[in-house]
Design an enzyme around this catalytic site. Structure first.
Site: not given
Lengths: 247, 247
Positions: B69, B139, B65
């Site tokens: 991101d 993400e 993630e």
């Protein structure tokens, strides 16, 4: 031997002496010839000398800086992801912010010679922009390289040229007065659930004071205070380290 | 015709029925077969069901993630840079935060069917993580696609699959009318007590993301996000207008 595929540019376009100087400086900084010199010229234009274009926008390096900042963030995120397969995302984010913060980028910019290419108005320059002049221009240069040569080449520049020669990653990681990452690492080893919560934001006229609280396994521990969330969490972490004897 | 370079995986490895289901779901979401299924399996593992690995780290999607991101941030930065050549970096940053904020990503995650692949422990799930469960997993999926197929393929997924079908960029950009004054006027007429509160300030390197909450007669209603308190309140006001049918 004469290169067979000499770029069209160098056949049809003759550069001004200023442009030639820029190309030489860029070759030394980037390690490669630019394809589209205009991108790099824009990257060197600090907003203090920005001229208005015909479209109502200023011709400065700020848009390229915005782009370069995002590309640099992604490259550093992956670099740390690959280099530290056993560190969790909290620590990686923390290390990343130590690499890409304003001061660190400004130092990197100076080291690679951004001062030789940036153009700015020394009279207009405020103390704030001075602190980030080289770092901002470095980010704009990264944006220009990305647009000029693509992601892979840009990543190569960041890792092989910028970091390999001018950034001591091991030093950055070792040099850790950071209590938050200490406590994160400790919680991970002890298999405890760690949470930071901003419990109060006091708004004064000219500033905000944040209060952060550390929770371990759902139980509240120490409060910390600071003028930013980060500083409040750092303060709370330091107190927690002392209270729990975390080395 | 039988493909000449059939992946080794499909010759030597037989998938479990759960894995087959995941592959089918991924093909529909990503539009392409995974090379390294393990990456995608990890991307679906919410921290609530994370198992400890032998190296002292939890096997959850949080590291992916973190990576996704950053990649998403870079892709959106470039998308807006190219799409709006005459908007300055402040506006681009502002539009970007409207696209990649927690709520927007969570909605996108739901729309593309992340709920069909994410694995979590419904008992452990807190109300906070629920709000971002699909967005966080989206993400992580982006992180997995990046590692599995590289930057260009990942960028293509984000722009051609994720945004083209599920995000109305023009709608996001359209200038907001003043929702805050509408809601204030409405509250006055209805004799209701109206309050705005800044409930979170997320500090990034170059900007802050504010979360504002609308309270009517002491009861919390909608959250809004933005790069300033004003913008977050405007966003929260717009949502409240929709929810309460305020014209």
């Amino acid at each position: 031997m004469y290169p067979i595929f000499k770029p069209l540019r160098s056949i049809f376009k003759s550069y001004s002496s200023k442009e030639k100087k820029l190309i030489i400086a860029l070759e030394s900084i980037v390690g490669d010839k630019p394809y589209n010199l205009d991108l790099y010229k824009l990257a060197t234009q600090h907003s203090s000398i920005a001229k208005a274009s015909g479209f109502g926008i200023k011709l400065s390096n700020e848009r390229l800086e915005y782009l370069g900042d995002a590309i640099l963030g992604a490259v550093v995120a992956e670099l740390l992801f690959q280099k530290f397969p056993f560190k969790d995302e909290g620590i990686l984010t923390e290390i990343r912010s130590r690499i890409v913060n304003r001061e660190s980028l400004n130092n990197l910019g100076k080291k690679i010679g951004i001062n030789n290419i940036v153009e700015f108005d020394a009279h207009k320059k405020t103390s704030l922009s001075h602190k980030s002049l080289y770092g901002d221009t470095l980010e704009a240069l990264i944006g220009a390289i990305y647009l000029d040569k693509g992601f892979i080449a840009c990543k190569k520049f960041i890792i092989k040229k910028l970091f390999a020669h001018h950034l001591d990653l091991d030093e950055i990681i070792k040099d850790d007065p950071n209590f938050k990452s200490r406590i994160i690492e400790w919680a991970q080893k002890q298999n405890k659930e760690l949470k930071f919560e901003t419990v109060e934001i006091k708004t004064e006229k000219n500033y905000k004071e944040f209060t952060s609280q550390v929770f371990i396994n759902g139980q509240s521990l120490c409060n910390g205070f600071g003028l930013s969330k980060k500083k409040a969490e750092q303060d709370a972490s330091q107190k927690t380290c002392v209270q729990l004897n975390i080395p």
